[in-house]
Write a protein that holds these residues in place. Sequence first.
Motif, PDB file in Angstrom:
ATOM      1  N   ALA A 239       3.287   3.668 -13.718  1.00  0.00           N
ATOM      2  CA  ALA A 239       3.632   3.383 -12.323  1.00  0.00           C
ATOM      3  C   ALA A 239       2.380   3.257 -11.460  1.00  0.00           C
ATOM      4  CB  ALA A 239       4.535   4.486 -11.775  1.00  0.00           C
ATOM      5  N   ALA A 240       1.408   4.158 -11.676  1.00  0.00           N
ATOM      6  CA  ALA A 240       0.168   4.119 -10.898  1.00  0.00           C
ATOM      7  C   ALA A 240      -0.610   2.836 -11.164  1.00  0.00           C
ATOM      8  CB  ALA A 240      -0.689   5.342 -11.223  1.00  0.00           C
ATOM      9  N   VAL A 241      -0.661   2.426 -12.429  1.00  0.00           N
ATOM     10  CA  VAL A 241      -1.344   1.178 -12.784  1.00  0.00           C
ATOM     11  C   VAL A 241      -0.654  -0.020 -12.143  1.00  0.00           C
ATOM     12  CG1 VAL A 241      -1.857  -0.402 -14.688  1.00  0.00           C
ATOM     13  CG2 VAL A 241      -2.333   2.036 -14.935  1.00  0.00           C
ATOM     14  N   ALA A 242       0.687  -0.013 -12.140  1.00  0.00           N
ATOM     15  CA  ALA A 242       1.444  -1.113 -11.530  1.00  0.00           C
ATOM     16  C   ALA A 242       1.144  -1.228 -10.044  1.00  0.00           C
ATOM     17  CB  ALA A 242       2.940  -0.907 -11.756  1.00  0.00           C
ATOM     18  N   ILE A 243       1.056  -0.081  -9.359  1.00  0.00           N
ATOM     19  CA  ILE A 243       0.764  -0.089  -7.916  1.00  0.00           C
ATOM     20  C   ILE A 243      -0.663  -0.538  -7.662  1.00  0.00           C
ATOM     21  CG2 ILE A 243       0.548   1.372  -5.865  1.00  0.00           C
ATOM     22  CD1 ILE A 243       2.789   3.130  -7.032  1.00  0.00           C
ATOM     23  N   ALA A 244      -1.609  -0.044  -8.497  1.00  0.00           N
ATOM     24  CA  ALA A 244      -3.024  -0.370  -8.293  1.00  0.00           C
ATOM     25  C   ALA A 244      -3.355  -1.810  -8.665  1.00  0.00           C
ATOM     26  CB  ALA A 244      -3.892   0.594  -9.108  1.00  0.00           C
ATOM     27  N   SER A 245      -2.648  -2.365  -9.636  1.00  0.00           N
ATOM     28  CA  SER A 245      -2.977  -3.705 -10.126  1.00  0.00           C
ATOM     29  C   SER A 245      -2.233  -4.821  -9.407  1.00  0.00           C
ATOM     30  CB  SER A 245      -2.692  -3.793 -11.632  1.00  0.00           C
ATOM     31  OG  SER A 245      -1.313  -3.550 -11.892  1.00  0.00           O
ATOM     32  N   ASP A 246      -1.162  -4.492  -8.722  1.00  0.00           N
ATOM     33  CA  ASP A 246      -0.370  -5.517  -8.027  1.00  0.00           C
ATOM     34  C   ASP A 246      -0.409  -5.238  -6.528  1.00  0.00           C
ATOM     35  OD1 ASP A 246       1.535  -7.290  -7.011  1.00  0.00           O
ATOM     36  OD2 ASP A 246       2.820  -7.113  -8.776  1.00  0.00           O
ATOM     37  N   GLU A 247      -1.111  -6.060  -5.790  1.00  0.00           N
ATOM     38  CA  GLU A 247      -1.262  -5.843  -4.350  1.00  0.00           C
ATOM     39  C   GLU A 247       0.080  -5.868  -3.628  1.00  0.00           C
ATOM     40  OE1 GLU A 247      -3.752  -7.627  -0.499  1.00  0.00           O
ATOM     41  OE2 GLU A 247      -3.901  -8.592  -2.462  1.00  0.00           O
ATOM     42  N   LYS A 248       1.025  -6.652  -4.119  1.00  0.00           N
ATOM     43  CA  LYS A 248       2.337  -6.742  -3.465  1.00  0.00           C
ATOM     44  C   LYS A 248       3.050  -5.394  -3.493  1.00  0.00           C
ATOM     45  CE  LYS A 248       3.988 -10.065  -6.034  1.00  0.00           C
ATOM     46  NZ  LYS A 248       2.811 -10.207  -6.934  1.00  0.00           N
ATOM     47  N   ILE A 249       2.994  -4.708  -4.638  1.00  0.00           N
ATOM     48  CA  ILE A 249       3.649  -3.406  -4.757  1.00  0.00           C
ATOM     49  C   ILE A 249       2.959  -2.381  -3.864  1.00  0.00           C
ATOM     50  CG2 ILE A 249       4.270  -1.543  -6.343  1.00  0.00           C
ATOM     51  CD1 ILE A 249       4.387  -3.561  -8.584  1.00  0.00           C
ATOM     52  N   ALA A 250       1.618  -2.387  -3.858  1.00  0.00           N
ATOM     53  CA  ALA A 250       0.866  -1.452  -3.020  1.00  0.00           C
ATOM     54  C   ALA A 250       1.166  -1.675  -1.540  1.00  0.00           C
ATOM     55  CB  ALA A 250      -0.630  -1.609  -3.289  1.00  0.00           C
ATOM     56  N   LEU A 251       1.203  -2.937  -1.118  1.00  0.00           N
ATOM     57  CA  LEU A 251       1.528  -3.251   0.275  1.00  0.00           C
ATOM     58  C   LEU A 251       2.928  -2.796   0.630  1.00  0.00           C
ATOM     59  CD1 LEU A 251      -0.028  -6.828   0.532  1.00  0.00           C
ATOM     60  CD2 LEU A 251      -0.753  -4.813   1.835  1.00  0.00           C
ATOM     61  N   LEU A 252       3.882  -3.032  -0.274  1.00  0.00           N
ATOM     62  CA  LEU A 252       5.269  -2.641  -0.031  1.00  0.00           C
ATOM     63  C   LEU A 252       5.381  -1.129   0.126  1.00  0.00           C
ATOM     64  CD1 LEU A 252       8.112  -3.912   0.168  1.00  0.00           C
ATOM     65  CD2 LEU A 252       8.404  -3.391  -2.255  1.00  0.00           C
ATOM     66  N   GLY A 253       4.672  -0.384  -0.725  1.00  0.00           N
ATOM     67  CA  GLY A 253       4.689   1.070  -0.624  1.00  0.00           C
ATOM     68  C   GLY A 253       4.099   1.562   0.685  1.00  0.00           C
ATOM     69  N   ALA A 254       2.999   0.948   1.127  1.00  0.00           N
ATOM     70  CA  ALA A 254       2.373   1.344   2.391  1.00  0.00           C
ATOM     71  C   ALA A 254       3.280   1.038   3.575  1.00  0.00           C
ATOM     72  CB  ALA A 254       1.037   0.620   2.547  1.00  0.00           C
ATOM     73  N   ILE A 255       3.923  -0.125   3.545  1.00  0.00           N
ATOM     74  CA  ILE A 255       4.849  -0.509   4.617  1.00  0.00           C
ATOM     75  C   ILE A 255       6.001   0.482   4.702  1.00  0.00           C
ATOM     76  CG2 ILE A 255       6.561  -2.237   5.290  1.00  0.00           C
ATOM     77  CD1 ILE A 255       4.596  -4.347   4.080  1.00  0.00           C
ATOM     78  N   GLN A 256       6.570   0.809   3.552  1.00  0.00           N
ATOM     79  CA  GLN A 256       7.700   1.744   3.523  1.00  0.00           C
ATOM     80  C   GLN A 256       7.295   3.117   4.055  1.00  0.00           C
ATOM     81  OE1 GLN A 256      10.019   1.937  -0.154  1.00  0.00           O
ATOM     82  NE2 GLN A 256      10.227   4.140   0.081  1.00  0.00           N
ATOM     83  N   SER A 257       6.155   3.617   3.637  1.00  0.00           N
ATOM     84  CA  SER A 257       5.698   4.937   4.080  1.00  0.00           C
ATOM     85  C   SER A 257       5.437   4.965   5.582  1.00  0.00           C
ATOM     86  CB  SER A 257       4.440   5.341   3.319  1.00  0.00           C
ATOM     87  OG  SER A 257       4.703   5.494   1.942  1.00  0.00           O
ATOM     88  N   LEU A 258       4.813   3.918   6.115  1.00  0.00           N
ATOM     89  CA  LEU A 258       4.518   3.859   7.543  1.00  0.00           C
ATOM     90  C   LEU A 258       5.796   3.821   8.371  1.00  0.00           C
ATOM     91  CD1 LEU A 258       1.551   1.311   7.497  1.00  0.00           C
ATOM     92  CD2 LEU A 258       1.419   3.709   8.200  1.00  0.00           C
TER      93      LEU A 258
END
Length: 461
Positions: A239-258
Amino acid sequence: MEVFYYLVFGGLSMVVALLELSKTSKDLVTTSSAFTSFKNNYLVVYSLMMAGDWLQGPYVYFLYSQYGFSKGDIGRLFIAGFGSSMLFGTIVGSLADKQGRKRACVTYCITYILSCVTKHSPEYKVLMVGRILGGIATSLLFSAFESWLVAEHNKRGFEPQWLSLTFSKAIFLGNGLVAIISGLFANFLADNLGFGPVAPFDAAACFLAIGMAIILSSWTENYGDPSESKDLLTQFKVAAVAIASDEKIALLGAIQSLFEGSMYTFVFLWTPALSPNEEEIPHGFIFATFMLSSMLGSSIASRLMARVTLKVESYMQIVFVISSATLLLPIITNFLVTPSTEKGRTISFGGCILLFGFCTFEACVGIFWPSIMKMRSQYIPEESRSTIMNFFRIPLNVFVCIVLYNVNAFPITIMFGMCSIFLFMAAILQKRLMVVSDSHRSKSQDWALKEKDVETEPLNI
């Protein structure tokens, strides 16, 4: 109760009714009878699950205070709930990908029922255990059910666009209509019938048990990645690799948290914002008005997502900007409207302005939920869906714990200003997500065209 509250509630009710009744063929999507049956089954279960959650909300703080605990003691109980959601909830939620999403949903029911049972005890340690169980259940509620739905929807071969219908209707019912009815029903049990503040928790346990029976009898099991034998640590790494390697997933996670961090902070701040001088405000009725606003937002979202040519990433930028502006209102009214100094009066003129703004914010929340669900279904890989979704909740829970711990350390205007900044940051990140998504989509299309050209190109022999 002042006529003002009835006017706001009545006006919102009329708008929601008109939106639902005025839907045209453009707003409706033709589906199959098999999908309709599948969707209705999920909506019944989801509504029961949300009823079990909403019934508890209005009386948690009040019950603790009735047991004689101080504000600090109650604050620590709430922090324990969010902390367990961050720690234990992440682990339990991740097990859903490995052990099965249906099992995770049943675990949610059992865990939350046990949490409700602990409310009968006035012992602080027992109540603390209940809060920890409740935190675990919350993580499962916001990950396992959605993960099961997306996997089952795809497994049955339904059209991807139909998924947004289920999302929008689930929010309309579960976060809107059910929330309003649950609040009124909890009030009826505790106050009108005189059963006391524990009664809503007993009712919640009953609804959860009914939902669990439906899950056990009608749902099939699905998994994240059953083909590979992965331990929990390996799942976290994937899961961590998926978030770190795919900018779309990382952005989505940041948007959701904010957004969700600002939303949960708003839950703690709206009461003192509307009654800074201990004005007499109908908390239950205002809560119902907020839930009606959320229904309005989900109704708007269903229309937006029915437009094939309209991208979720596009209109959500506007939603985040509007929500950011609404949470600036407490700061603006503090400068422009002379605050009242008399205590115990009805809601002030500034409070009326804030109530309209807060209703607008709740409408944005109603648009946010089905829209973020739609984006998660597009960007999060199936094999680690529950794990990644619970990863997203870690910064959210950290933020809420910090806010709860320091809720009296900063002026309320500073807290709202901070939330407004976070929401504006979410709008910027949403813009970036749209750019990255469009770039990735155009590259995929170019690659597909090149492959097609190679296949059709004549061989020179």
